[in-house]
Scaffold this motif. Sequence first.
Motif, PDB file in Angstrom:
ATOM      1  N   GLY A  44       1.996   5.364 -11.950  1.00 13.68           N
ATOM      2  CA  GLY A  44       0.872   5.513 -12.874  1.00 13.68           C
ATOM      3  C   GLY A  44       0.598   4.249 -13.665  1.00 13.68           C
ATOM      4  N   ALA A  45       1.675   3.534 -14.073  1.00 16.28           N
ATOM      5  CA  ALA A  45       1.496   2.282 -14.816  1.00 16.28           C
ATOM      6  C   ALA A  45       0.756   1.245 -13.977  1.00 16.28           C
ATOM      7  CB  ALA A  45       2.856   1.738 -15.248  1.00 16.28           C
ATOM      8  N   ASP A  97       0.527  -9.687  -6.961  1.00 15.81           N
ATOM      9  CA  ASP A  97      -0.305  -8.705  -7.650  1.00 15.81           C
ATOM     10  C   ASP A  97       0.625  -7.800  -8.453  1.00 15.81           C
ATOM     11  OD1 ASP A  97      -1.869  -6.478  -8.402  1.00 15.81           O
ATOM     12  OD2 ASP A  97      -3.250  -6.820  -6.742  1.00 15.81           O
ATOM     13  N   ALA A  98       0.668  -8.004  -9.776  1.00 11.98           N
ATOM     14  CA  ALA A  98       1.614  -7.273 -10.622  1.00 11.98           C
ATOM     15  C   ALA A  98       1.336  -5.771 -10.618  1.00 11.98           C
ATOM     16  CB  ALA A  98       1.563  -7.820 -12.043  1.00 11.98           C
ATOM     17  N   ASP A  99       0.059  -5.379 -10.643  1.00  9.78           N
ATOM     18  CA  ASP A  99      -0.269  -3.954 -10.641  1.00  9.78           C
ATOM     19  C   ASP A  99       0.167  -3.298  -9.333  1.00  9.78           C
ATOM     20  OD1 ASP A  99      -1.450  -4.122 -13.164  1.00  9.78           O
ATOM     21  OD2 ASP A  99      -3.380  -4.712 -12.315  1.00  9.78           O
ATOM     22  N   ARG A 100      -0.107  -3.971  -8.218  1.00 12.16           N
ATOM     23  CA  ARG A 100       0.298  -3.416  -6.933  1.00 12.16           C
ATOM     24  C   ARG A 100       1.815  -3.379  -6.807  1.00 12.16           C
ATOM     25  NH1 ARG A 100      -1.072  -5.627  -0.790  1.00 12.16           N
ATOM     26  NH2 ARG A 100       0.347  -4.149   0.212  1.00 12.16           N
ATOM     27  N   GLU A 101       2.502  -4.336  -7.409  1.00 11.80           N
ATOM     28  CA  GLU A 101       3.959  -4.316  -7.366  1.00 11.80           C
ATOM     29  C   GLU A 101       4.505  -3.064  -8.049  1.00 11.80           C
ATOM     30  OE1 GLU A 101       7.787  -5.336  -6.474  1.00 11.80           O
ATOM     31  OE2 GLU A 101       5.917  -6.164  -5.684  1.00 11.80           O
ATOM     32  N   LEU A 102       3.904  -2.684  -9.167  1.00 11.94           N
ATOM     33  CA  LEU A 102       4.327  -1.456  -9.832  1.00 11.94           C
ATOM     34  C   LEU A 102       4.044  -0.237  -8.959  1.00 11.94           C
ATOM     35  CD1 LEU A 102       3.306  -1.943 -13.578  1.00 11.94           C
ATOM     36  CD2 LEU A 102       5.528  -2.269 -12.499  1.00 11.94           C
ATOM     37  N   GLY A 128       3.932  -0.163  -5.713  1.00 13.23           N
ATOM     38  CA  GLY A 128       4.912  -0.177  -4.633  1.00 13.23           C
ATOM     39  C   GLY A 128       6.293   0.277  -5.084  1.00 13.23           C
ATOM     40  N   GLN A 129       6.717  -0.184  -6.265  1.00 13.23           N
ATOM     41  CA  GLN A 129       8.031   0.226  -6.767  1.00 13.23           C
ATOM     42  C   GLN A 129       8.041   1.705  -7.136  1.00 13.23           C
ATOM     43  OE1 GLN A 129      10.704  -1.526  -6.586  1.00 13.23           O
ATOM     44  NE2 GLN A 129       9.731  -3.469  -5.995  1.00 13.23           N
ATOM     45  N   GLY A 130       6.912   2.211  -7.646  1.00 19.07           N
ATOM     46  CA  GLY A 130       6.835   3.637  -7.938  1.00 19.07           C
ATOM     47  C   GLY A 130       6.946   4.479  -6.686  1.00 19.07           C
ATOM     48  N   ILE A 131       6.216   4.094  -5.630  1.00 20.04           N
ATOM     49  CA  ILE A 131       6.298   4.808  -4.348  1.00 20.04           C
ATOM     50  C   ILE A 131       7.711   4.715  -3.775  1.00 20.04           C
ATOM     51  CG2 ILE A 131       5.493   4.790  -1.951  1.00 20.04           C
ATOM     52  CD1 ILE A 131       2.753   3.893  -3.023  1.00 20.04           C
TER      53      ILE A 131
END
Length: 568
Positions: free
Chosen positions: A120-121, A291-296, A298-301
Amino acid sequence: MTARGVALRALRHARRLLPGAGDYRMLPRTWRGDLVAGVTVGIVALPLALGFGVSSGVSAEAGLVTAIVAGILAAVFGGSNVQVSGPTGAMVVVLLPIVASHGVGAVALVTILAGMIVLGAGMLRLGRAVSVIPWPVIEGFTLGIAVIIFLQQIPALTTATPAGASEHSSNAVVAAAEAVAAADWSYVPWAVAAALVVVACMLLAPRVHRSIPGSLVGIVVATLLVLMLPTPLAVIGALPSTLPAPMLPTVNPELLGALIWPALTVAALAAIESLLSARVAASLADTGPLDADRELVGQGIASIGSGLFGGMPATGAIARTAVNVRSGGRSRLAALTHALVLLLIVLVASGPVGMIPLAALSGVLMLTAWRMVHRATVRSILRSTRADAAAFVLTAVVTVSFDLIVAVLIGVAFAGLFALRSLARSTGVKRESITGEVIDGDERIAVVRVDGPLIFVSADRVFDEVMSLDGVEVVVLRLSRMGQVDATGARLLVDIVEALERRGVTVLVKGVQRSHEDLFRAVGVVGALRHPNHLFIDLDAAIAHARSHVRRSQRDDRQDQGPFTLKE
């Protein structure tokens, strides 16, 4: 913006967070180096995954599952081309108290909850938030984690009881002291010897050849010694030869409520560590965009997937990511290969892996913790400003003593207070002399220049210095050198103008910057002036206008006095 425009913007953002063909643009040129790097990282990651799984109080199997499942998902969905994800020491520090309080079964649920929060972040574009964490706070946080990881290995060296099964305190310092007090001294020499064998191999192997994985060599040597000699050393035990089937963890409202705060803590730690790791990787080599948002996302998934398979929360691993980059990894194929190497080990070598002594894993983690702390970095921070040194020490102490996320928050707040204090001191108020020919009445004019930012932390001091002016009839406020202004600073100017005008002092304002105009109008700076003509662009024009006020005042004084006569 119209509803359609908002929807289109949201759609573009969502599309940017999804994998695409562009993620593998460099693959035709880098695949050979990616495969080599992936195999190298997989070998390095094996003892770490096992060790972090055991140290967290869950199991070695959970560490391997996390490295495999999360490693694949984060590589595909993450925002970095070279990030290697899996279990990390920082996460172990958070998980051990959760296991002690709620049991091993709660870890999968915490992992999934934390993954949903991190996901979500990322969708809310919070990826850049990590940039507000100062460098001394990050290093203090790292030092604290290293100390905790080192201390967490003490129980494994003092007793054959598996980690997490004992009744030690959740605080690493207290737990280490309790473990030493209750140590089985017939077991300690064997465990310390096994740990030292691994440490020696890790230190000596790079001297033979830099590509030799010292940790793996050390574990092999320690395992062979256990197999050949009659020792009391505890081993990992039987491991499954396949990945477990995915399943949802048991959920009940009471447990869910109890795990919300731990899940938030895990999510915050996962986001911070992953973004820091990705940023470090981007500084090591040209690894493509981050891409910091996409990294979050990916880590969430990755954490959600890991939890479904019975694993632990996943984060980007700084050490493994650095090994990947330095070994030639440049695309996502390297991280995928690392996960597949670990999967192959599970499928064909779970039996030998189960014979690894726990003390050998402790040796790996102890030296890893030692290497996390860069002595030159510590010296640099301690020799820098007092504020930065204090923030570094405070963050490290709070990390070890209390809680990781609380430590980061306190460190950021502490550093922020000192930064605001420094910013406030950079604001200056100076009375300037009138240049050129001095004429009668100029002593009644005060030209006051405001330098630097005018924000809430400096507002009171500026007000006091301006209001301390005495014996003047006109004050010219020079604002052309004023920096950042917030609403409090703008309101301060209103208060200064109104307070001086109530004294009968005329206020002229010179040099309002274009970037400040809208704020000044909204707060009422211009409206507080006695007349709209009291706003100037040129200083000479402002001085001339001030002198006209003084001359008018002088004429009024003479008229009020009238003819002077002597009385008997």
